[in-house]
Design a protein around this motif. Structure first.
Motif, PDB file in Angstrom:
ATOM      1  N   ASN A   2      69.002 -21.833  58.813  1.00 46.71           N
ATOM      2  CA  ASN A   2      68.044 -22.932  58.792  1.00 46.71           C
ATOM      3  C   ASN A   2      68.180 -23.816  60.023  1.00 46.71           C
ATOM      4  O   ASN A   2      67.212 -24.396  60.512  1.00 46.71           O
ATOM      5  CB  ASN A   2      68.244 -23.788  57.535  1.00 46.71           C
ATOM      6  N   SER A 223      56.293 -26.394  45.171  1.00 46.50           N
ATOM      7  CA  SER A 223      56.831 -25.350  46.057  1.00 46.50           C
ATOM      8  C   SER A 223      56.160 -23.998  45.842  1.00 46.50           C
ATOM      9  O   SER A 223      56.161 -23.153  46.728  1.00 46.50           O
ATOM     10  CB  SER A 223      58.340 -25.210  45.853  1.00 46.50           C
ATOM     11  N   SER A 234      56.942 -25.754  54.063  1.00 46.81           N
ATOM     12  CA  SER A 234      58.293 -25.293  53.784  1.00 46.81           C
ATOM     13  C   SER A 234      58.896 -26.093  52.639  1.00 46.81           C
ATOM     14  O   SER A 234      58.451 -27.207  52.333  1.00 46.81           O
ATOM     15  CB  SER A 234      59.177 -25.429  55.033  1.00 46.81           C
ATOM     16  N   THR A 236      61.683 -27.549  52.666  1.00 48.19           N
ATOM     17  CA  THR A 236      62.254 -28.772  53.243  1.00 48.19           C
ATOM     18  C   THR A 236      61.194 -29.845  53.398  1.00 48.19           C
ATOM     19  O   THR A 236      61.434 -31.024  53.112  1.00 48.19           O
ATOM     20  CB  THR A 236      62.897 -28.475  54.613  1.00 48.19           C
ATOM     21  N   GLU A 237      59.986 -29.477  53.837  1.00 52.09           N
ATOM     22  CA  GLU A 237      58.895 -30.446  54.002  1.00 52.09           C
ATOM     23  C   GLU A 237      58.464 -31.021  52.654  1.00 52.09           C
ATOM     24  O   GLU A 237      58.180 -32.215  52.532  1.00 52.09           O
ATOM     25  CB  GLU A 237      57.705 -29.775  54.694  1.00 52.09           C
ATOM     26  N   ASP A 240      61.191 -33.326  51.461  1.00 51.31           N
ATOM     27  CA  ASP A 240      61.107 -34.528  52.301  1.00 51.31           C
ATOM     28  C   ASP A 240      60.044 -35.490  51.759  1.00 51.31           C
ATOM     29  O   ASP A 240      60.263 -36.699  51.669  1.00 51.31           O
ATOM     30  CB  ASP A 240      60.778 -34.105  53.737  1.00 51.31           C
ATOM     31  N   ASN A 268      67.050 -23.031  47.375  1.00 53.23           N
ATOM     32  CA  ASN A 268      68.169 -23.842  47.854  1.00 53.23           C
ATOM     33  C   ASN A 268      68.655 -23.363  49.219  1.00 53.23           C
ATOM     34  O   ASN A 268      69.061 -24.160  50.060  1.00 53.23           O
ATOM     35  CB  ASN A 268      69.313 -23.805  46.844  1.00 53.23           C
ATOM     36  N   GLU A 270      66.770 -22.090  51.455  1.00 56.59           N
ATOM     37  CA  GLU A 270      65.739 -22.390  52.456  1.00 56.59           C
ATOM     38  C   GLU A 270      65.802 -23.835  52.947  1.00 56.59           C
ATOM     39  O   GLU A 270      65.275 -24.154  54.012  1.00 56.59           O
ATOM     40  CB  GLU A 270      64.343 -22.157  51.848  1.00 56.59           C
ATOM     41  N   ILE A 271      66.420 -24.706  52.175  1.00 60.08           N
ATOM     42  CA  ILE A 271      66.410 -26.125  52.509  1.00 60.08           C
ATOM     43  C   ILE A 271      67.277 -26.411  53.735  1.00 60.08           C
ATOM     44  O   ILE A 271      68.431 -25.970  53.819  1.00 60.08           O
ATOM     45  CB  ILE A 271      66.925 -26.971  51.323  1.00 60.08           C
ATOM     46  N   ASP A 272      66.715 -27.133  54.665  1.00 55.99           N
ATOM     47  CA  ASP A 272      67.465 -27.583  55.843  1.00 55.99           C
ATOM     48  C   ASP A 272      68.117 -28.922  55.492  1.00 55.99           C
ATOM     49  O   ASP A 272      67.584 -29.995  55.771  1.00 55.99           O
ATOM     50  CB  ASP A 272      66.523 -27.733  57.037  1.00 55.99           C
ATOM     51  N   TYR A 273      69.272 -28.843  54.828  1.00 56.65           N
ATOM     52  CA  TYR A 273      69.958 -30.054  54.387  1.00 56.65           C
ATOM     53  C   TYR A 273      70.419 -30.906  55.562  1.00 56.65           C
ATOM     54  O   TYR A 273      70.491 -32.129  55.461  1.00 56.65           O
ATOM     55  CB  TYR A 273      71.155 -29.698  53.499  1.00 56.65           C
ATOM     56  N   LEU A 276      67.513 -33.057  56.516  1.00 57.33           N
ATOM     57  CA  LEU A 276      67.306 -34.092  55.507  1.00 57.33           C
ATOM     58  C   LEU A 276      68.339 -35.204  55.631  1.00 57.33           C
ATOM     59  O   LEU A 276      68.019 -36.388  55.566  1.00 57.33           O
ATOM     60  CB  LEU A 276      67.371 -33.489  54.102  1.00 57.33           C
TER      61      LEU A 276
END
Length: 285
Positions: A2, A223, A234, A236-237, A240, A268, A270-273, A276
């Motif tokens: 990510n 999602s 995404s 993440t978006e 967000d 989980n 896929e999320i760009d923690y 964030l």
């Protein structure tokens, strides 16, 4: 991955730390009389140390699988989990929320509602009497008087009464259903990003009235909607957007609360923690 090797947020984070260290080293080399070779060795060491630090932080950024934030007196946890697990679903201290369409349809036939969708699984697994649920929704005075929009008599299949996005029906004291998506004439869910934000703001207002200080558990609303502004946002978006609207609406909440956002295993990942955490730096727990 990510977080790529040349990720802007990562470069910014590492350069900030490296810049401080470089300033200290530069001052030391300026005021202390070292041999030229020693100065070169120190600078080479600094470059190597920075590179190692960058690689370590890159690996760490890609291994983050959860995040926690604090908004006012409220805590937000984002992590992998199953809303149907006994840990959450069978615990009355948690309010579990499931997203439906604007008609609160309940027919799971892979045309109106898919068996594989979250609300399809909810109906299949947790609703013993669908007719009773339909009557409960129809007789919900709160929905009728505050959130009913119109009756779509031309709709060939499914329910006719349409409700405002973000409105909530109490399935039980600790399980809520909310209207998330519009439905077109072919029974396909769709949503503009403006409607999605409107849904979230209305939803937080509804939760504020009904949560009674308990922990609220949701999934990543939206999602699975491929027709979200005819584009693919995404995970993440979407997350967000959920966090920002919660932050904006949190000023209205009467009591401290805890929000848990559960993600399935694939989502989980896929999320760009890292992104964030960078965006919500001042809110991290």
């Amino acid at each position: 991955m990510n977080v790529g090797f040349f990720n802007k947020e990562l470069l910014k984070s590492v350069s900030a730390s490296a810049g401080w260290l470089f300033g200290v080293i530069g001052a030391l080399l300026s005021f202390v009389d070292f041999k030229e070779q020693t100065k070169k060795d120190v600078l080479i060491g600094f470059v190597l140390l920075t590179l190692v630090f960058y690689i370590v932080k890159l690996i760490w950024a890609n291994l983050i699988r959860s995040a926690g934030f604090k908004v006012g007196d409220s805590n937000i946890s984002v992590k992998h989990g199953d809303i149907f697990s006994s840990k959450y679903y069978n615990n009355g201290k948690f309010i579990k929320v499931f997203a439906f369409n604007e008609y609160f349809d309940t027919k799971v036939d892979d045309e109106i509602i898919s068996h594989g969708s979250l609300n399809g699984q909810f109906i299949d697994k947790k609703v013993n009497n669908i007719s009773k649920l339909d009557v409960s929704i129809d007789e919900d005075g709160r929905l009728e008087h505050r959130h009913k929009l119109d009756i779509n008599r031309d709709r060939p299949r499914g329910k006719k009464t349409r409700y405002e996005l973000g409105s909530i029906h109490k399935f039980s004291e600790d399980v809520f259903l909310t209207a998330l998506t519009h439905f077109d004439d072919k029974n396909r869910a769709y949503l503009s990003i403006q409607d999605y934000v409107k849904f979230l703001i209305n939803f937080w207002d509804e939760i504020d009235e009904m949560y009674a200080g308990r922990t609220v558990v949701i999934t990543l609303f939206g999602s699975g909607i491929t027709r979200l502004d005819h584009d693919r946002y995404s995970a993440t978006e979407i997350l967000d957007t959920i966090l920002w609207t919660f932050k904006l609406r949190r000023i209205k909440f009467k009591r401290p609360t805890k929000l848990i956002i559960l993600l399935d295993k694939n989502t989980n990942r896929e999320i760009d923690y890292f992104l964030l955490r960078s965006k919500f730096y001042g809110l991290q727990k």
